[in-house]
Enzyme design. Structure first.
Site, PDB file in Angstrom:
ATOM      1  N   GLU A  58       0.856  -1.181   0.000  1.00 53.19           N
ATOM      2  CA  GLU A  58       0.000   0.000   0.000  1.00 53.19           C
ATOM      3  C   GLU A  58       0.896   1.235   0.000  1.00 53.19           C
ATOM      4  O   GLU A  58       1.232   1.744  -1.057  1.00 53.19           O
ATOM      5  CB  GLU A  58      -0.958  -0.020   1.195  1.00 53.19           C
ATOM      6  CG  GLU A  58      -2.104   0.952   1.054  1.00 53.19           C
ATOM      7  CD  GLU A  58      -3.280   0.589   1.964  1.00 53.19           C
ATOM      8  OE1 GLU A  58      -4.190   1.391   2.043  1.00 53.19           O
ATOM      9  OE2 GLU A  58      -3.258  -0.500   2.579  1.00 53.19           O
TER      10      GLU A  58
ATOM     11  N   TRP B 189     -11.842  12.662   4.059  1.00 54.18           N
ATOM     12  CA  TRP B 189     -10.659  12.359   3.259  1.00 54.18           C
ATOM     13  C   TRP B 189     -10.431  13.510   2.275  1.00 54.18           C
ATOM     14  O   TRP B 189      -9.390  14.162   2.308  1.00 54.18           O
ATOM     15  CB  TRP B 189     -10.836  11.026   2.523  1.00 54.18           C
ATOM     16  CG  TRP B 189     -10.394   9.845   3.333  1.00 54.18           C
ATOM     17  CD1 TRP B 189      -9.288   9.069   3.109  1.00 54.18           C
ATOM     18  CD2 TRP B 189     -11.018   9.292   4.502  1.00 54.18           C
ATOM     19  NE1 TRP B 189      -9.186   8.089   4.074  1.00 54.18           N
ATOM     20  CE2 TRP B 189     -10.240   8.200   4.931  1.00 54.18           C
ATOM     21  CE3 TRP B 189     -12.160   9.624   5.234  1.00 54.18           C
ATOM     22  CZ2 TRP B 189     -10.563   7.443   6.056  1.00 54.18           C
ATOM     23  CZ3 TRP B 189     -12.494   8.863   6.355  1.00 54.18           C
ATOM     24  CH2 TRP B 189     -11.695   7.792   6.752  1.00 54.18           C
TER      25      TRP B 189
ATOM     26  N   ASP C  92      -5.892  10.173   6.530  1.00 56.69           N
ATOM     27  CA  ASP C  92      -4.857  10.050   7.550  1.00 56.69           C
ATOM     28  C   ASP C  92      -4.082  11.355   7.677  1.00 56.69           C
ATOM     29  O   ASP C  92      -3.800  11.836   8.781  1.00 56.69           O
ATOM     30  CB  ASP C  92      -3.883   8.929   7.184  1.00 56.69           C
ATOM     31  CG  ASP C  92      -4.558   7.595   6.921  1.00 56.69           C
ATOM     32  OD1 ASP C  92      -5.551   7.565   6.179  1.00 56.69           O
ATOM     33  OD2 ASP C  92      -4.086   6.577   7.454  1.00 56.69           O
TER      34      ASP C  92
ATOM     35  N   GLU D 295      -2.446   0.996  13.364  1.00 58.81           N
ATOM     36  CA  GLU D 295      -3.597   1.302  12.521  1.00 58.81           C
ATOM     37  C   GLU D 295      -4.904   1.058  13.266  1.00 58.81           C
ATOM     38  O   GLU D 295      -5.865   1.820  13.122  1.00 58.81           O
ATOM     39  CB  GLU D 295      -3.552   0.435  11.263  1.00 58.81           C
ATOM     40  CG  GLU D 295      -4.715   0.636  10.315  1.00 58.81           C
ATOM     41  CD  GLU D 295      -4.580  -0.197   9.042  1.00 58.81           C
ATOM     42  OE1 GLU D 295      -5.231   0.136   8.048  1.00 58.81           O
ATOM     43  OE2 GLU D 295      -3.817  -1.187   9.060  1.00 58.81           O
TER      44      GLU D 295
END
Length: 900
Positions: free
Chosen positions: A481, A541, A488, A753
């Protein structure tokens, strides 16, 4: 004799007068002595140093020169601005070096001496300045393994060299050598941008690396982000299928003539000993095929192929705008482990990002395999299942004979542990050195307290940032990834700006946000966008478009990022407006409160599910509010009025859809109330009861948080704002899952996470998504710095020009302190409780002002250096507010004692 003595005394007095103020820390575009600036109007910053309290700059003078004469003499300009002063001289020229110095006057009538000279050099400002051509390998590549490529050229310089600058970039990642020596200390260059629109070039001063006579320049180019595997589903060749190199050495001779050594058809190419290289999978290096001395004079390249020239234009080339990736800390293994499965494992004691430098001695053809992992499983065995498809493997094939040293070139690993396979001889920890790689951000913030677990949490927050701020703000550094997830980044951005200087880092990345923004205003989930046009527009986001520019403005006081990003900010808000009906945004895909609390066996509905469209409406309102703020800063009155009216409609729609008449939200979760309160979605008369509901909700979970990525950054801030600092402290200090300290208790050295990446029984969460180095939940750091210790900046003086120091003493802590390197100098504050007193030590940098909130209800309880504050002329008592005495101060160091 008397006249001489008097004259000497007079000169001494003048020197003492000057010595009371000086200027240091000169920056150009936030860099010390940069080269290859790409802006036509660079900005200058400096710091004042003065021992006298309440020192302010009242005027400044800047001189900019070249070796040909003056470029700008500003003259004496009145004002206190010492950060981001625009150059206003003659037009700056490509490839030209400039020096500058500054002097200032202060509010005590003193003038500083001229500062020491700083310098900056302009890059290639016009596409016509590029004389080089793009080159590619002149042979047919191995399309399966895709080895790295070597490019080489020999050239002669016949005259005495005055200066030489190498300008270089690549399609792929490059390393470059001159006469057999590595150029610069940057790694993974040219970094990662939206390459087709914005490809960075780097510049290096190579004056001292060149010879009069013969020289050789050589470059190794590997896949990198340009054509390597990224994301999923065999996703590769995103920006192109062929590796390429563009290089130009601009030489200035002492006689004033110039010459350019460029990539052209004289270059040669061949395969390298890097037989395969991928960011996710690692690197294979076969030392038997290494071409010793290939980038040095005297090497025979007769067997090499030529190169292919491209007709590519240079319209997408930009100078490097942020700090490059460099090597930083190194670690030796703290122990060698033989696992229950018989694996040979080294533990470096810290989850980090980078690679391991290996020394080995063996026979030709011996193959050393090194695998990387973040954690050991419950039985103590090497665990890589959470890496998913990423192989994360370094393979070294020895050429045999003397001791050999290996390290990767164009990949990186996220790991604490390595597993060795086929290592020849005894495993000596001294032969393995882990080295960290991350963007060369200047460390700026410190935090410490009386609680060892919280101090470890701060350590983990900073190491999560180190590992994931690798040219872009990645979500994780270990699995397949490692992408620039926008949610984030926005959640952590304010915390990030405390720990490290990220002004340039985010300025560069936000330009890629704007570059990859879709025509309808959507922001992709990841930047650079490698997931395609259909992956974007999620609330929390995509709001990165508004949140990070505003947070950077607050942290650094730099209006330029607002000016640059303003069209992108407006386009994102327009997207939400276009998707709304009656000002209600309740359409489209949203991640929601990602990774919120969900018990495994949820029979009584304890999962903290928050309506995704309620979340979307809150972030919609927040982005509109940030546009109002920005339009005000940029003096766009019409826009301010337009967005003010829109904000009212958005909030009215929220009340109608999601709030009962008594103030209850349709989602009763912590995140719902946190967002509604943090973004002022409720009228004043409903906020107190909403905060009570939030506090009761936290208690109902036995004082545990249930928030995910979107609620967590604001949770403790909201509790403190509405008078529940005791609950905020309880959440910070909670040690059971879910909590910030639970991973710490489990041995974490970075932020996880998931709240329960490793469960209390030492088993793991689902390996499909379980990173042990994710920084998002580290956003609690912002509360620790700005609320617990109290270091903050006012909007009317962003960048800590006007400072607020408002600590919240409590939580059973006996002390807490923090410091921050601002553009003005060191800002610090700390409090300590002892003998029924509170001690506060505060340092305010020169050329700033501050309001200090002293935790007491009466000024008579406060002394500063043993004297009642009410008697001091350099401190102004400005009243009381909610359990604090307010003190107005200027620069200086202050020691307060507050009687309880």
């Amino acid at each position: 004799m008397k006249k001489i003595t008097f004259s000497a005394l007079l000169q001494l007095c003048l020197l003492m007068s000057f010595a009371q103020i000086k200027v240091q820390g000169l920056l150009t575009e936030n860099f010390t002595n940069p080269i290859a600036l790409g802006v036509q109007v660079p900005r200058f910053s400096w710091q004042l140093v003065a021992e006298k309290r309440n020192t302010m700059q009242t005027a400044y003078e800047i001189n900019v020169t070249t070796d040909k004469g003056s470029a700008w003499k500003s003259g004496k300009i009145s004002g206190s601005q010492s950060v981001q002063i625009n150059y206003a001289g003659t037009p700056l020229q490509s490839d030209q070096k400039y020096t500058w110095k500054v002097r200032v006057w202060d509010n005590n009538g003193k003038a500083s001496p001229w500062s020491e000279a700083a310098s900056f050099k302009m890059g290639l400002l016009n596409t016509a300045d590029w004389k080089a051509k793009w080159i590619e390998a002149g042979y047919v590549e191995d399309s399966i393994n895709r080895p790295a490529i070597l490019f080489r050229n020999q050239f002669a310089l016949a005259k005495k060299i005055k200066s030489a600058t190498l300008y270089i970039t690549a399609h792929g990642m490059y390393e470059v050598q001159l006469n057999g020596k590595r150029v610069g200390d940057a790694y993974l260059a040219p970094g990662w941008t939206s390459y087709n629109k914005r490809l960075q070039y780097q510049a290096y001063d190579v004056t001292n690396m060149l010879n009069n006579g013969n020289n050789v320049i050589g470059a190794t180019v590997g896949n990198g982000w340009y054509r390597g595997f990224l994301a999923w589903d065999d996703n590769k060749n995103i920006y192109g299928k062929k590796l390429g190199l563009l290089a130009q050495v601009n030489v200035v001779y002492t006689d004033g003539t110039t010459e350019a050594i460029v990539t052209d058809d004289k270059w040669k190419s061949t395969n390298s000993a890097i037989k395969s290289v991928e960011i996710y999978h690692g690197e294979t290096f076969d030392a038997r095929e290494e071409k010793s001395g290939w980038a040095a004079i005297g090497y025979d390249d007769g067997g090499w192929k030529g190169v292919n020239l491209l007709t590519t234009t240079f319209d997408n080339l930009i100078s490097t705008e942020n700090e490059p990736v460099k090597k930083h800390e190194t670690f030796k293994a703290i122990k060698v482990i033989t696992t229950p499965s018989g694996e040979k494992v080294l533990d470096f004691g810290q989850n980090l990002v980078g690679w391991v430098i290996v020394k080995a001695k063996g026979n030709a053809g011996d193959k050393i395999v090194i695998k990387h992992a973040e954690i050991l499983d419950k039985a103590g065995n090497f665990y890589t299942e959470n890496l998913r498809a990423a192989k994360a493997t370094a393979t070294y094939i020895l050429k045999g004979g003397a001791e050999e040293t290996f390290e990767p070139h164009f990949t990186f690993y996220g790991f604490r542990y390595i597993k060795l396979e086929n290592y020849p001889g005894e495993i000596n920890p001294d032969n393995f050195t882990a080295v960290t790689l991350y963007s060369d951000m200047k460390p700026t913030g410190t935090f410490t307290s009386s609680n060892a677990l919280v101090n470890q949490l701060q350590h983990n927050i900073q190491w999560g940032q180190r590992g994931n701020f690798l040219d872009v703000p990645t979500d994780c550094p270990q699995r397949d990834e490692r992408l620039g997830w926008t949610g984030d980044a926005q959640a952590f951005s304010r915390t990030a700006s405390f720990n490290f200087g990220v002004n340039n880092f985010f300025d560069k990345w936000m330009k890629d946000v704007a570059a990859d923004q879709l025509a309808d205003g959507r922001i992709p989930h990841v930047i650079p966008n490698v997931l395609g046009p259909d992956n974007g527009g999620s609330a929390g986001w995509a709001d990165v478009a508004t949140i990070i520019p505003w947070n950077m403005y607050l942290a650094y006081g730099d209006k330029k990022i607002l000016e640059t990003q303003y069209p992108s900010m407006k386009a994102w808000v327009k997207f939400m407006t276009d998707k709304s009906k009656n000002d209600l945004w309740n359409t489209g895909f949203h991640f929601g409160d990602w990774l919120f609390y969900r018990p495994f066996d949820d029979n009584d509905g304890r999962s903290a599910v928050t309506d995704k469209y309620l979340i979307a409406q809150c972030f919609y309102a927040n982005s509109v509010q940030l546009l109002i703020n920005t339009s005000k800063v940029l003096n766009k009155a019409d826009d301010e009025a337009t967005y003010t009216a829109l904000l009212k409609r958005v909030k009215d729609a929220f009340l109608k859809e999601y709030v009962t008449p008594s103030g209850r939200l349709v989602s009763g979760t912590q995140t719902a109330y946190v967002l509604a309160l943090n973004f002022d979605m409720l009228p004043e008369n409903l906020r107190k009861q909403a905060a009570e509901r939030l506090a009761e909700n936290v208690k109902s979970y036995d004082t545990h948080l249930t928030t995910g990525f979107l609620g967590t950054p604001y949770l403790c801030h909201v509790l403190t704002r509405f008078g529940y600092s005791d609950i905020a402290y309880s959440l910070l200090l909670q040690q059971d899952y879910p909590s910030w300290l639970y991973p710490v208790k489990m041995g974490a050295t970075t932020i996880w996470e998931r709240w329960d990446g490793q469960k209390p029984d030492s088993t793991f969460q689902t390996p499909g998504m379980n990173s042990f180095n994710h920084y998002a939940y580290g956003a609690i750091g912002d509360w620790m710095y700005r609320q617990m210790v109290g270091l903050d900046t006012y909007e009317d003086g962003p960048g800590y020009k006007h400072i607020r120091v408002k600590p919240h003493v409590g939580g059973g802590f006996t002390n807490a302190s923090a410091s921050l390197q601002t553009y003005y100098g060191t800002l610090s504050s700390g409090w300590k409780t002892e003998d029924n007193k509170i001690l506060m030590d505060v340092e305010i940098p020169a050329n700033t002002t501050a309001t200090i909130y002293v935790p007491t209800t009466t000024a008579t309880a406060v002394t500063e250096n043993g004297k009642a504050v009410s008697t001091l002329t350099d401190i102004k008592v400005a009243g009381t507010e909610e359990g604090y005495v307010l003190l107005q101060v200027g620069s200086g160091k202050y020691h307060f004692v507050i009687a309880k």
